[in-house]
Design an enzyme around this catalytic site. Sequence first.
Site, PDB file in Angstrom:
ATOM      1  N   SER A 153       6.018  -8.386 -10.314  1.00 38.41           N
ATOM      2  CA  SER A 153       6.439  -8.520  -8.928  1.00 38.41           C
ATOM      3  C   SER A 153       7.908  -8.120  -8.774  1.00 38.41           C
ATOM      4  O   SER A 153       8.262  -6.978  -9.060  1.00 38.41           O
ATOM      5  CB  SER A 153       6.167  -9.949  -8.441  1.00 38.41           C
ATOM      6  OG  SER A 153       6.305 -10.055  -7.049  1.00 38.41           O
ATOM      7  N   ASP A 232      -4.570  -9.076  -4.275  1.00 38.98           N
ATOM      8  CA  ASP A 232      -3.201  -9.576  -4.200  1.00 38.98           C
ATOM      9  C   ASP A 232      -2.789  -9.707  -2.734  1.00 38.98           C
ATOM     10  O   ASP A 232      -2.782  -8.719  -1.993  1.00 38.98           O
ATOM     11  CB  ASP A 232      -2.281  -8.585  -4.928  1.00 38.98           C
ATOM     12  CG  ASP A 232      -0.872  -9.098  -5.126  1.00 38.98           C
ATOM     13  OD1 ASP A 232      -0.353  -9.777  -4.217  1.00 38.98           O
ATOM     14  OD2 ASP A 232      -0.281  -8.791  -6.177  1.00 38.98           O
ATOM     15  N   HIS A 265      -2.217 -12.225  -7.471  1.00 39.08           N
ATOM     16  CA  HIS A 265      -0.820 -12.025  -7.892  1.00 39.08           C
ATOM     17  C   HIS A 265      -0.383 -13.020  -8.970  1.00 39.08           C
ATOM     18  O   HIS A 265       0.782 -13.049  -9.338  1.00 39.08           O
ATOM     19  CB  HIS A 265       0.079 -12.162  -6.660  1.00 39.08           C
ATOM     20  CG  HIS A 265       1.436 -11.540  -6.788  1.00 39.08           C
ATOM     21  ND1 HIS A 265       1.633 -10.171  -6.866  1.00 39.08           N
ATOM     22  CD2 HIS A 265       2.685 -12.094  -6.849  1.00 39.08           C
ATOM     23  CE1 HIS A 265       2.926  -9.908  -6.951  1.00 39.08           C
ATOM     24  NE2 HIS A 265       3.591 -11.048  -6.946  1.00 39.08           N
TER      25      HIS A 265
END
Length: 289
Positions: A153, A232, A265
């Site tokens: 991320s 995600d 995620h």
Amino acid sequence: MSSPSELTRESGAKAFDGHQYVYNHESSTVGCKMKFGVYVPAKAEKERVPLLIFLSGLTCTEQNFITKSGVQRLASEYGFIVANPDTSPRGCKIEGDSDNWAFGEGAGYYVDATESKWSKNYRMFSYVNDEFYGLLIKNFNVDPNRIGIFGHSMGGHGALVSFFKRPAQYKSVSAFAPICNMSTSEWGVDAYKKFFGQDENLWKQYDATELVASYHGPKPHAPILIDQGSDDNFLAKYLLPKRLINACEKASFPIYFREQAGYDHSYYFIMTFLEDHFKYHKKEFENSK
């Protein structure tokens, strides 16, 4: 390059054939005490071994990766030192640095801020790529010719930017669900206005999609590995991988983007594909000899 400062061990535990440690040190780069995790395999007691630096995502500390990913088994098996810094300076008491989970403490975005309010402490790009990098080489049995960087991320963004801006330091880079176009992502716009002001040319200096267009360093032997979960929640609004894919295609820069069906995620996603990233970096290290 900053001289590595003295390390204080906070904890250590045997895991597989090595040890997982957490250290702290007084950082001259960000002006506060910084913590980091480092797994040292038994192989490092006898010889220099490869190093992987993992950069974590928003809200994380040095603890998330070492407690949730299962990295120790792989680091032991592959004989890699794996180190992971915190995601921001802490305790600096700057007004506004803890009001929003997506900015400030736990959200330093691996940039060197230029606005005076933030520029003294929020220098995470220099921390990772100068002070922390040098500290690891000085204090652990690292082969400086076999160092890779990866992240998740915000940390995937940080890893890509570090590779594009410092190609001589890293033999390999990969990412899990990276923020690919920070200067247009909602997270990035909000943060970069504070860190850099209104000069969007400064924003682009810490944006993987922008940097690949002007990259002239050595290319990896195999396309850069990027994994992205199809489920995600941040994909469409914040991560923007298609923009990086298009930029890589225009620049003839090799990228291997894998959309993983059904994954979100979380660290469940990371732990599922973590070994693929170890294999990728191992192959790059072997090809660079």
